[in-house]
Design a protein around this motif. Structure first.
Motif, mmCIF file in Angstrom:
data_model
loop_
_atom_site.group_PDB
_atom_site.id
_atom_site.type_symbol
_atom_site.label_atom_id
_atom_site.label_comp_id
_atom_site.label_asym_id
_atom_site.label_seq_id
_atom_site.Cartn_x
_atom_site.Cartn_y
_atom_site.Cartn_z
ATOM 1 N N ILE A 28 -99.103 0.360 23.624
ATOM 2 C CA ILE A 28 -100.091 -0.707 23.780
ATOM 3 C C ILE A 28 -99.395 -2.067 23.875
ATOM 4 O O ILE A 28 -99.734 -2.914 24.696
ATOM 5 C CB ILE A 28 -101.082 -0.680 22.599
ATOM 6 N N PHE A 29 -98.365 -2.255 23.041
ATOM 7 C CA PHE A 29 -97.671 -3.541 22.999
ATOM 8 C C PHE A 29 -96.993 -3.850 24.329
ATOM 9 O O PHE A 29 -97.006 -4.991 24.790
ATOM 10 C CB PHE A 29 -96.653 -3.491 21.865
ATOM 11 N N GLU A 30 -96.383 -2.839 24.969
ATOM 12 C CA GLU A 30 -95.740 -3.061 26.262
ATOM 13 C C GLU A 30 -96.737 -3.573 27.292
ATOM 14 O O GLU A 30 -96.458 -4.529 28.025
ATOM 15 C CB GLU A 30 -95.119 -1.750 26.768
ATOM 16 N N GLN A 31 -97.919 -2.943 27.368
ATOM 17 C CA GLN A 31 -98.905 -3.364 28.362
ATOM 18 C C GLN A 31 -99.462 -4.750 28.036
ATOM 19 O O GLN A 31 -99.721 -5.546 28.939
ATOM 20 C CB GLN A 31 -100.033 -2.341 28.450
ATOM 21 N N MET A 32 -99.648 -5.050 26.742
ATOM 22 C CA MET A 32 -100.046 -6.402 26.355
ATOM 23 C C MET A 32 -99.043 -7.428 26.867
ATOM 24 O O MET A 32 -99.405 -8.435 27.484
ATOM 25 C CB MET A 32 -100.120 -6.510 24.824
ATOM 26 N N LEU A 33 -97.762 -7.175 26.578
ATOM 27 C CA LEU A 33 -96.730 -8.141 26.965
ATOM 28 C C LEU A 33 -96.618 -8.254 28.471
ATOM 29 O O LEU A 33 -96.330 -9.339 28.997
ATOM 30 C CB LEU A 33 -95.387 -7.728 26.355
ATOM 31 N N ALA A 34 -96.841 -7.139 29.198
ATOM 32 C CA ALA A 34 -96.787 -7.208 30.658
ATOM 33 C C ALA A 34 -97.847 -8.160 31.191
ATOM 34 O O ALA A 34 -97.602 -8.959 32.100
ATOM 35 C CB ALA A 34 -96.968 -5.814 31.251
ATOM 36 N N ALA A 35 -99.058 -8.110 30.603
ATOM 37 C CA ALA A 35 -100.128 -9.007 31.032
ATOM 38 C C ALA A 35 -99.803 -10.458 30.676
ATOM 39 O O ALA A 35 -99.945 -11.371 31.498
ATOM 40 C CB ALA A 35 -101.451 -8.594 30.388
ATOM 41 N N ILE A 36 -99.336 -10.674 29.438
ATOM 42 C CA ILE A 36 -99.043 -12.048 29.006
ATOM 43 C C ILE A 36 -97.857 -12.605 29.785
ATOM 44 O O ILE A 36 -97.822 -13.793 30.124
ATOM 45 C CB ILE A 36 -98.796 -12.075 27.487
ATOM 46 N N ALA A 37 -96.867 -11.731 30.105
ATOM 47 C CA ALA A 37 -95.719 -12.193 30.889
ATOM 48 C C ALA A 37 -96.158 -12.644 32.280
ATOM 49 O O ALA A 37 -95.648 -13.629 32.820
ATOM 50 C CB ALA A 37 -94.678 -11.069 30.989
ATOM 51 N N ALA A 38 -97.110 -11.935 32.894
ATOM 52 C CA ALA A 38 -97.615 -12.355 34.206
ATOM 53 C C ALA A 38 -98.255 -13.733 34.102
ATOM 54 O O ALA A 38 -98.100 -14.579 34.997
ATOM 55 C CB ALA A 38 -98.626 -11.328 34.723
ATOM 56 N N ALA A 39 -98.971 -13.976 33.005
ATOM 57 C CA ALA A 39 -99.575 -15.297 32.812
ATOM 58 C C ALA A 39 -98.494 -16.363 32.633
ATOM 59 O O ALA A 39 -98.579 -17.457 33.195
ATOM 60 C CB ALA A 39 -100.514 -15.269 31.609
ATOM 61 N N HIS A 40 -97.468 -16.053 31.832
ATOM 62 C CA HIS A 40 -96.394 -17.027 31.610
ATOM 63 C C HIS A 40 -95.687 -17.378 32.916
ATOM 64 O O HIS A 40 -95.319 -18.536 33.133
ATOM 65 C CB HIS A 40 -95.403 -16.474 30.591
ATOM 66 N N ARG A 41 -95.493 -16.386 33.777
ATOM 67 C CA ARG A 41 -94.842 -16.675 35.070
ATOM 68 C C ARG A 41 -95.704 -17.595 35.932
ATOM 69 O O ARG A 41 -95.196 -18.304 36.802
ATOM 70 C CB ARG A 41 -94.542 -15.378 35.807
ATOM 71 N N SER A 42 -97.030 -17.577 35.703
ATOM 72 C CA SER A 42 -97.935 -18.442 36.455
ATOM 73 C C SER A 42 -98.196 -19.769 35.747
ATOM 74 O O SER A 42 -99.045 -20.546 36.176
ATOM 75 C CB SER A 42 -99.277 -17.721 36.683
ATOM 76 N N GLY A 43 -97.503 -20.017 34.633
ATOM 77 C CA GLY A 43 -97.678 -21.264 33.917
ATOM 78 C C GLY A 43 -98.877 -21.295 32.999
ATOM 79 O O GLY A 43 -99.327 -22.367 32.600
ATOM 80 N N VAL A 44 -99.444 -20.125 32.648
ATOM 81 C CA VAL A 44 -100.626 -20.049 31.783
ATOM 82 C C VAL A 44 -100.202 -19.553 30.407
ATOM 83 O O VAL A 44 -99.509 -18.542 30.296
ATOM 84 C CB VAL A 44 -101.699 -19.106 32.372
ATOM 85 N N VAL A 45 -100.602 -20.274 29.360
ATOM 86 C CA VAL A 45 -100.393 -19.856 27.974
ATOM 87 C C VAL A 45 -101.730 -19.381 27.423
ATOM 88 O O VAL A 45 -102.737 -20.076 27.542
ATOM 89 C CB VAL A 45 -99.841 -21.007 27.117
ATOM 90 N N HIS A 46 -101.752 -18.171 26.845
ATOM 91 C CA HIS A 46 -103.014 -17.594 26.377
ATOM 92 C C HIS A 46 -103.596 -18.386 25.220
ATOM 93 O O HIS A 46 -104.769 -18.715 25.189
ATOM 94 C CB HIS A 46 -102.807 -16.139 25.954
ATOM 95 N N ARG A 47 -102.798 -18.668 24.170
ATOM 96 C CA ARG A 47 -103.160 -19.459 22.995
ATOM 97 C C ARG A 47 -104.021 -18.732 21.972
ATOM 98 O O ARG A 47 -104.259 -19.253 20.903
ATOM 99 C CB ARG A 47 -103.899 -20.756 23.394
ATOM 100 N N ASP A 48 -104.535 -17.547 22.278
ATOM 101 C CA ASP A 48 -105.404 -16.861 21.306
ATOM 102 C C ASP A 48 -105.195 -15.355 21.403
ATOM 103 O O ASP A 48 -106.140 -14.591 21.540
ATOM 104 C CB ASP A 48 -106.870 -17.225 21.561
ATOM 105 N N VAL A 49 -103.933 -14.913 21.332
ATOM 106 C CA VAL A 49 -103.616 -13.480 21.381
ATOM 107 C C VAL A 49 -104.020 -12.851 20.060
ATOM 108 O O VAL A 49 -103.561 -13.260 18.993
ATOM 109 C CB VAL A 49 -102.114 -13.259 21.657
ATOM 110 N N LYS A 50 -104.931 -11.863 20.108
ATOM 111 C CA LYS A 50 -105.401 -11.179 18.909
ATOM 112 C C LYS A 50 -106.050 -9.871 19.362
ATOM 113 O O LYS A 50 -106.350 -9.685 20.540
ATOM 114 C CB LYS A 50 -106.408 -12.036 18.146
ATOM 115 N N PRO A 51 -106.269 -8.906 18.445
ATOM 116 C CA PRO A 51 -106.830 -7.606 18.849
ATOM 117 C C PRO A 51 -108.179 -7.699 19.529
ATOM 118 O O PRO A 51 -108.519 -6.845 20.339
ATOM 119 C CB PRO A 51 -106.915 -6.847 17.510
#
Length: 660
Positions: free
Chosen positions: A126-149
């Motif tokens: 689960i953690f790998e897929q979470m990070l893959a999504a957040i990494a795609a956002a980081h590459r686009s200059g987007v910070v999630h700011r509210d990562v939680k379950p």
């Protein structure tokens, strides 16, 4: 009657296209509904901001909508299989909304509520897929700011079902939503903290600053929770929890769940460093380390390599740069071990075998044994060695041990007292539910009662949580299929009850449950779901202020039954003072309408004015609210009065006096 709060959006059509079908969840900033896209004939999710999240002034509302729209456009460009897709955005009733991909599954929070914690293989998948999504956002200059379950959705596996989370598809939602709301909140109330305190990074608490490393920290807390079943910090107030992230290091998961591999402790530690510069630079860098750890955890021969790579190599931005395991041949020259047969440095030449230590010891023993005193010394030494060996054997076998006390079924306080008296160390394992052992009593102990244990050793206790119970989830306002799915997810059984009319909820959605929402029930308990039949066919008329006879006639004409209750009132007799149900309420034919009816003002006593001068009698009566009529001679004495003295009459009753 169980009164439920109506949701006015249910059944409505948004933007002439999205028909709201049911409420899925309500969070701190927005409510999520399922809807039908009537143009493309597909099911979507609609997230609409709560009214309290939009500033009240017109100019601020416009600014919030503009920022929300910009964020929606940014999120829509995040095309990634692990990111919840955004299809559309707009405003409804002045409140911004997003139209998103509808993911059939559950949030990671719901999975953890059911499973409590995950095994390392499932957690890393689960953690790998979470990070893959957040990494795609980081590459686009987007910070999630509210990562939680709550913002991580676990969809059904391609093979169907949720039993094996390793095969499940994970999608991350709410990119940028916290940022848009935060921007509006900053304008209203200053730089307030918009992240969830259980997962907030230290720099957000101290400086209000967020960058990709902030998401890395929050993701590390999520991994900690998946492995241990709890978050690292708790407290009475949110601000107390937030400052613990600033003042304390996140503990290693293995301190709460013994047996977890050290590589997982290192991953959590790397992601949750209090200093942002000590963390991986973004989600992609952390993903690279997770992939190395996951590959190496499956290979017991390369465990040391995992620890060395995670703790010594600098973060990298591309996962493929550190995925491969290090092989011995790839060591740099300065770190290679000597090859087989290769000598390192020069050794001193060994003495001839005939002159070795064994030969010299043999010659010494022969010389000593040749003398009588030498033989006695050898015997005494041997006896002393035997005694020391016996005492050492006794201590190693028996002397350093004691018996573990009987602790099972004791209360927590009594068990702690027993452990203290025995001079042992107490440790608690994860508590368990049990139908027979009361809450906070000892369910299991290790070592068992009367088992041997080292003096000062550790006794591990498992406490009982009591009988396992689940709260009835809030399914009011949902269609039966969605309500049934929520109840099944909570290990409960949904049963359809008798439908009833409801003035606010459309036909086919849940109006109430039995037991009520939030009630604690046992696993497998039946929950009766009561559905709405829509508005009842007869509207109750407004009867307040009407005469009783008129009210009776109107209710009889509508086929309703009047239930009458008389009470004292200053209103005229037989005037309707109140009614239940209120006017406009929908009811069925034959329903009862309760009426409160005035008895009229309370009676007053007519005073005695006989034998008083006529004008004085008139003043007495008028001072008490009686209109007076004088007959015969107004300057004479009162000889009769009607009504008579002490008569009880309604206030304002005319009194006639005769004066002669």
């Amino acid at each position: 009657m169980d009164t439920q709060v109506a949701d006015t959006l249910l059944g409505s059509l948004i933007d002439g296209r999205y028909r709201i079908r049911g409420r899925v969840a309500r969070g701190g900033m927005a409510t999520v509904y399922t809807a039908t896209d009537e143009r493309l004939e597909r099911t979507v999710a609609v997230k609409i901001i709560h009214p309290t999240q939009a500033p009240e002034a017109r100019a601020r509302i416009a600014g919030f909508v503009e920022r929300f729209t910009d964020e929606a456009k940014t999120i829509a460009r995040l095309t990634h299989p692990n990111v919840v897709a955004v299809y559309d955005q707009g405003t409804h009733g002045g409140l911004p909304y997003l139209v998103m991909e509808y993911v059939r599954g559950r949030t990671l929070r719901e999975v953890l509520a059911e499973r409590r914690r995950l095994n390392p293989e499932e957690a890393l998948a689960i953690f790998e897929q979470m990070l893959a999504a957040i990494a795609a956002a980081h590459r686009s200059g987007v910070v999630h700011r509210d990562v939680k379950p709550e913002n991580v959705l676990v969809a059904e596996a391609p093979t169907g079902g949720m039993a094996n989370l390793v095969d499940g598809v994970v999608k991350v939602a709410d990119f940028g939503l916290a940022r848009a709301v935060e921007a509006s909140a900053d304008e209203e109330s200053g730089n307030q903290l918009m992240a969830t305190v259980a997962y907030v990074a230290p720099e957000l608490v101290t400086k209000g600053h967020a960058d990709p490393r902030t998401d890395v920290y929050s993701a590390g807390i999520v991994l900690f929770e998946m492995l241990t079943g709890r978050v690292p910090y708790d407290g009475g107030r949110p601000i107390d929890i937030a400052w613990q992230h600033v003042d304390r290091d996140v503990p290693s998961p293995s301190t709460l769940v013994p047996g977890l591999p050290p590589a997982l402790d290192n991953l959590v530690a790397r992601a949750t460093r209090r200093d942002p510069d000590a963390r991986p630079t973004d989600a992609g860098a952390l993903l690279a380390e997770v992939q190395v750890a996951r590959d190496e955890l499956g290979n017991p021969n390369s465990h040391t390599t995992v620890l060395r790579r995670i703790t010594t190599e600098p973060p990298v931005s591309e996962p493929t740069m550190v995925v491969a395991a290090v092989r011995p041949a790839e060591r740099p020259a300065w770190a290679r071990l000597p090859e087989d047969g290769q000598r390192v440095g020069r050794r001193r030449a060994a003495p001839p075998e005939s002159d070795g230590f064994g030969a010299r010891l043999g010659r010494l023993f022969t010389g000593v044994a040749g003398e009588s005193r030498g033989r006695l010394a050898i015997i005494a030494t041997a006896a002393a060695l035997v005694l020391v060996a016996a005492l050492g054997g006794w201590y190693l076998t028996f002397g350093r041990y004691t018996d573990a006390p009987q602790l099972v079924s004791l209360t927590k306080a009594d068990a702690e007292a027993q452990i203290a008296r025995a001079g042992l160390v107490l440790k608690y394992a994860e508590p368990r539910y049990d139908a027979t052992v009361p809450r906070d009593s000892v369910l299991l102990q290790d070592p068992g009662s009367a088992d041997r244990i080292l003096k000062g050793g550790t006794v591990t206790l498992t406490l009982s949580l009591g009988p396992e119970q689940f709260p009835v989830p809030d399914v009011v306002g949902k269609e039966f299929e969605l309500a049934e799915a929520d109840l099944v997810s909570a290990n409960l059984v949904a049963v359809k009850g008798t439908a009833r009319y409801d003035d606010t909820l459309p036909a086919g959605v849940v109006v109430a449950t039995n037991p009520k929402v939030g009630a604690q029930v046992k696993p497998g308990a039946k929950v009766t779901v009561i559905l709405s039949k829509g508005r009842a066919p007869i509207s109750v008329p407004n009867l307040v202020g009407k005469n009783l006879n008129d009210a009776r006639a109107e209710l009889s004409r509508l086929g309703l039954v009047a239930v009458e209750n008389f009470k004292d009132s200053e209103k005229p007799k037989d005037e309707i003072l109140g009614q239940s149900p209120a006017d406009g309420t929908g009811v069925e034919r034959g329903a009862e309408v309760k009426l409160e009816i005035s008895k009229g003002p309370p009676a007053v006593v007519v005073p005695r004015v006989m034998d008083l001068p006529c004008q004085q009698a008139k003043q007495v009566l008028e001072s008490q609210g009686f209109p007076v009529t004088i007959q015969f001679n107004p300057n004479a004495v009162v000889r009769f009065q009607n009504p008579g003295e002490n008569s009880q009459v309604p206030p304002g009753t005319p009194v006639t006096i005769g004066c002669f």
